[in-house]
Design a protein around this motif. Structure first.
Motif, PDB file in Angstrom:
ATOM      1  N   GLY A   2       0.736  -1.108  -0.057  1.00 17.62           N
ATOM      2  CA  GLY A   2      -0.063  -0.029   0.071  1.00 17.62           C
ATOM      3  C   GLY A   2       0.799   1.241   0.046  1.00 17.62           C
ATOM      4  O   GLY A   2       1.967   1.279   0.220  1.00 17.62           O
ATOM      5  N   LEU A   3       0.147   2.264  -0.388  1.00 16.66           N
ATOM      6  CA  LEU A   3       0.800   3.508  -0.360  1.00 16.66           C
ATOM      7  C   LEU A   3       1.474   3.986   1.041  1.00 16.66           C
ATOM      8  O   LEU A   3       2.594   4.583   1.208  1.00 16.66           O
ATOM      9  N   PHE A   4       0.780   3.631   2.200  1.00 18.87           N
ATOM     10  CA  PHE A   4       1.246   3.917   3.658  1.00 18.87           C
ATOM     11  C   PHE A   4       2.401   3.119   3.848  1.00 18.87           C
ATOM     12  O   PHE A   4       3.547   3.794   4.170  1.00 18.87           O
ATOM     13  N   GLN A   6       4.797   2.276   1.460  1.00 22.20           N
ATOM     14  CA  GLN A   6       5.641   2.923   0.537  1.00 22.20           C
ATOM     15  C   GLN A   6       6.380   4.125   1.257  1.00 22.20           C
ATOM     16  O   GLN A   6       7.351   4.386   1.365  1.00 22.20           O
ATOM     17  N   ILE A   7       5.243   4.781   1.923  1.00 23.11           N
ATOM     18  CA  ILE A   7       5.910   5.978   2.734  1.00 23.11           C
ATOM     19  C   ILE A   7       6.983   5.469   3.560  1.00 23.11           C
ATOM     20  O   ILE A   7       7.884   5.952   3.796  1.00 23.11           O
ATOM     21  N   LEU A   8       6.433   4.586   4.639  1.00 22.29           N
ATOM     22  CA  LEU A   8       7.246   4.033   5.732  1.00 22.29           C
ATOM     23  C   LEU A   8       8.796   3.507   5.024  1.00 22.29           C
ATOM     24  O   LEU A   8       9.507   3.778   5.834  1.00 22.29           O
ATOM     25  N   ASN A   9       8.383   2.817   4.023  1.00 24.50           N
ATOM     26  CA  ASN A   9       9.830   2.244   3.492  1.00 24.50           C
ATOM     27  C   ASN A   9      10.837   3.302   2.753  1.00 24.50           C
ATOM     28  O   ASN A   9      11.856   3.679   3.009  1.00 24.50           O
ATOM     29  N   ALA A  10      10.145   4.630   2.336  1.00 21.47           N
ATOM     30  CA  ALA A  10      10.750   5.795   1.915  1.00 21.47           C
ATOM     31  C   ALA A  10      11.418   6.395   3.157  1.00 21.47           C
ATOM     32  O   ALA A  10      12.655   6.741   2.920  1.00 21.47           O
ATOM     33  N   VAL A  11      11.001   6.406   4.242  1.00 20.58           N
ATOM     34  CA  VAL A  11      11.449   6.951   5.432  1.00 20.58           C
ATOM     35  C   VAL A  11      12.502   6.307   5.694  1.00 20.58           C
ATOM     36  O   VAL A  11      13.661   6.888   6.455  1.00 20.58           O
ATOM     37  N   ASN A  12      12.590   4.991   5.853  1.00 21.90           N
ATOM     38  CA  ASN A  12      13.550   4.034   6.482  1.00 21.90           C
ATOM     39  C   ASN A  12      14.883   3.808   5.271  1.00 21.90           C
ATOM     40  O   ASN A  12      15.611   3.406   5.774  1.00 21.90           O
ATOM     41  N   VAL A 144       6.799   5.884  -4.240  1.00 26.43           N
ATOM     42  CA  VAL A 144       5.831   6.204  -3.704  1.00 26.43           C
ATOM     43  C   VAL A 144       4.638   6.919  -4.979  1.00 26.43           C
ATOM     44  O   VAL A 144       3.555   6.525  -5.052  1.00 26.43           O
ATOM     45  N   VAL A 145       5.247   7.498  -6.009  1.00 24.38           N
ATOM     46  CA  VAL A 145       4.614   7.991  -7.067  1.00 24.38           C
ATOM     47  C   VAL A 145       3.934   6.705  -7.779  1.00 24.38           C
ATOM     48  O   VAL A 145       2.723   6.694  -8.134  1.00 24.38           O
ATOM     49  N   ASN A 146       4.780   5.676  -7.985  1.00 28.19           N
ATOM     50  CA  ASN A 146       4.395   4.536  -8.784  1.00 28.19           C
ATOM     51  C   ASN A 146       3.167   3.721  -7.942  1.00 28.19           C
ATOM     52  O   ASN A 146       2.176   3.405  -8.540  1.00 28.19           O
ATOM     53  N   ASN A 147       3.314   4.089  -6.665  1.00 30.74           N
ATOM     54  CA  ASN A 147       2.263   3.124  -5.997  1.00 30.74           C
ATOM     55  C   ASN A 147       1.065   4.144  -6.025  1.00 30.74           C
ATOM     56  O   ASN A 147       0.037   3.592  -6.191  1.00 30.74           O
ATOM     57  N   GLY A 155      -6.512  -0.554  -8.130  1.00 28.39           N
ATOM     58  CA  GLY A 155      -7.338   0.329  -7.953  1.00 28.39           C
ATOM     59  C   GLY A 155      -7.403   0.865  -6.520  1.00 28.39           C
ATOM     60  O   GLY A 155      -8.212   1.552  -5.934  1.00 28.39           O
ATOM     61  N   ASP A 156      -6.448   0.337  -5.518  1.00 26.33           N
ATOM     62  CA  ASP A 156      -6.356   0.306  -4.099  1.00 26.33           C
ATOM     63  C   ASP A 156      -5.515   1.446  -3.812  1.00 26.33           C
ATOM     64  O   ASP A 156      -4.386   1.281  -2.981  1.00 26.33           O
ATOM     65  N   VAL A 157      -5.788   2.794  -3.835  1.00 27.94           N
ATOM     66  CA  VAL A 157      -4.986   3.998  -3.539  1.00 27.94           C
ATOM     67  C   VAL A 157      -6.099   4.948  -2.926  1.00 27.94           C
ATOM     68  O   VAL A 157      -6.895   5.199  -3.738  1.00 27.94           O
ATOM     69  N   ASP A 158      -5.652   5.725  -1.828  1.00 21.51           N
ATOM     70  CA  ASP A 158      -6.363   6.564  -1.274  1.00 21.51           C
ATOM     71  C   ASP A 158      -5.211   7.547  -0.721  1.00 21.51           C
ATOM     72  O   ASP A 158      -4.929   7.235   0.384  1.00 21.51           O
ATOM     73  N   ILE A 159      -5.132   8.802  -1.087  1.00 17.76           N
ATOM     74  CA  ILE A 159      -3.944   9.713  -0.581  1.00 17.76           C
ATOM     75  C   ILE A 159      -4.372  10.012   0.890  1.00 17.76           C
ATOM     76  O   ILE A 159      -3.804  10.029   2.048  1.00 17.76           O
ATOM     77  N   ALA A 160      -5.870  10.330   1.125  1.00 17.71           N
ATOM     78  CA  ALA A 160      -6.173  10.428   2.545  1.00 17.71           C
ATOM     79  C   ALA A 160      -6.014   9.673   3.559  1.00 17.71           C
ATOM     80  O   ALA A 160      -5.548   9.816   4.538  1.00 17.71           O
ATOM     81  N   ASP A 161      -6.120   8.402   2.972  1.00 14.94           N
ATOM     82  CA  ASP A 161      -6.027   7.392   4.232  1.00 14.94           C
ATOM     83  C   ASP A 161      -4.538   7.209   4.498  1.00 14.94           C
ATOM     84  O   ASP A 161      -4.260   7.023   5.788  1.00 14.94           O
ATOM     85  N   ALA A 162      -3.863   7.150   3.342  1.00 14.40           N
ATOM     86  CA  ALA A 162      -2.430   7.169   3.533  1.00 14.40           C
ATOM     87  C   ALA A 162      -1.695   8.018   4.359  1.00 14.40           C
ATOM     88  O   ALA A 162      -0.699   8.119   5.335  1.00 14.40           O
ATOM     89  N   MET A 163      -2.320   9.558   4.024  1.00 15.62           N
ATOM     90  CA  MET A 163      -1.673  10.571   4.719  1.00 15.62           C
ATOM     91  C   MET A 163      -2.203  10.457   6.452  1.00 15.62           C
ATOM     92  O   MET A 163      -1.352  10.757   7.273  1.00 15.62           O
ATOM     93  N   GLN A 164      -3.431  10.016   6.688  1.00 11.89           N
ATOM     94  CA  GLN A 164      -3.835   9.915   7.954  1.00 11.89           C
ATOM     95  C   GLN A 164      -3.346   8.869   8.612  1.00 11.89           C
ATOM     96  O   GLN A 164      -2.746   8.939   9.710  1.00 11.89           O
ATOM     97  N   MET A 165      -2.995   7.807   8.130  1.00 11.39           N
ATOM     98  CA  MET A 165      -2.077   6.723   8.815  1.00 11.39           C
ATOM     99  C   MET A 165      -0.718   7.428   9.014  1.00 11.39           C
ATOM    100  O   MET A 165      -0.040   6.934  10.072  1.00 11.39           O
ATOM    101  N   ALA A 166      -0.032   7.762   8.264  1.00  2.99           N
ATOM    102  CA  ALA A 166       1.311   8.452   8.426  1.00  2.99           C
ATOM    103  C   ALA A 166       1.209   9.436   9.466  1.00  2.99           C
ATOM    104  O   ALA A 166       2.194   9.613  10.106  1.00  2.99           O
ATOM    105  N   GLY A 167       0.197  10.384   9.352  1.00  2.87           N
ATOM    106  CA  GLY A 167       0.141  11.316  10.311  1.00  2.87           C
ATOM    107  C   GLY A 167       0.281  10.935  11.439  1.00  2.87           C
ATOM    108  O   GLY A 167       0.807  11.273  12.584  1.00  2.87           O
ATOM    109  N   ARG A 168      -0.643   9.647  12.074  1.00  5.40           N
ATOM    110  CA  ARG A 168      -0.702   9.050  13.274  1.00  5.40           C
ATOM    111  C   ARG A 168       0.590   8.386  13.494  1.00  5.40           C
ATOM    112  O   ARG A 168       0.960   8.496  14.917  1.00  5.40           O
TER     113      ARG A 168
END
Length: 172
Positions: A2-4, A6-12, A144-147, A155-168
Motif C-alpha cells: 500500500g501507499l502507506f 511505501q511511505i514507511l519504506n521511503a522514510v527508512n 511512492v508515485v508509482n504506488n 485501484g487500491d489507492v487513497d491519499i487521504a487514508d495514507a496521509m492519515q495513517m502516516a500522520g498518526r
C-alpha cells in the motif's frame, strides 16, 4: 504494498527523500488548512481524498502524455507546504471550477470551500508524493508515485487514508 507502506519504506530508505520532519510539516500544514477553513477531521479527510483522486487522475494522464519524467517534473516543481495556484494550474489548467464541482459532489463540501482549498491541498499532495524521490537521482524512479498511480492497476489507492495513517505514525 500500500501507499502507506511505501511511505514507511521511503522514510527508512536513506536513498529516498522522505523523513519524519518532511511528513510532520505536511501534516501540520493540513491541520492549518483545516483550522483556517473551520472544518473537522472528517471533512478534511473527504477533501483530501477527493482532491487526491483528481490529482491521481491528472498525473496518470500526464504520465500517458509525457512519461514518468513529466510527472516527476510537476511534482518537483510544485510540491510544497504553501498555497500555490500554479500547482493547480499545472495539473488542471483552467478547469478549477470543474475540479471543485467534482470534489464537492463526491464529498458534500461546498464548492467555494473546495475552490479556496485547492491551492493549499494540491501542493501538499505533491509534497507527500515527493517523499519517494531518490536523493542521489531526483529524476529516478519514485516508488511512492508509482504506488499512488497504482502501477499494478488494483485501484487500491487513497491519499487521504495514507496521509492519515502516516500522520498518526509520525506525530506520536
Amino acid at each position: 504494498m500500500g501507499l502507506f507502506d511505501q511511505i514507511l519504506n521511503a522514510v527508512n530508505d536513506p536513498n529516498l527523500q522522505a523523513n519524519a520532519g518532511q511528513l510532520a510539516n505536511i501534516f501540520n500544514s493540513v491541520q492549518q488548512v483545516q483550522n483556517n477553513q473551520g472544518t473537522d477531521n472528517s471533512t478534511m479527510q473527504s477533501a483530501l481524498s477527493g482532491v487526491g483522486s483528481l490529482v491521481r487522475s491528472s498525473l496518470q494522464q500526464k504520465r500517458a502524455e509525457g512519461g514518468n519524467q513529466l510527472v516527476e517534473s510537476i511534482i518537483n516543481q510544485f510540491a510544497g507546504t504553501s498555497p500555490n495556484p500554479s500547482a493547480v494550474n499545472a495539473l488542471f489548467g483552467s478547469q478549477w471550477e470543474s475540479v471543485a464541482d467534482v470534489v464537492s459532489q463526491r464529498t458534500g463540501i461546498d464548492r467555494n470551500t473546495i475552490l479556496q482549498m485547492l491551492p493549499m491541498l494540491v501542493p501538499l499532495v505533491l509534497n507527500f508524493l515527493q517523499a519517494g524521490n531518490n536523493t542521489q537521482n531526483p529524476q529516478g524512479e519514485n516508488p511512492v508515485v508509482n504506488n499512488f498511480l497504482d502501477a499494478d492497476g488494483d485501484g487500491d489507492v487513497d491519499i487521504a487514508d495514507a496521509m492519515q495513517m502516516a500522520g498518526r505514525y509520525f506525530t506520536q
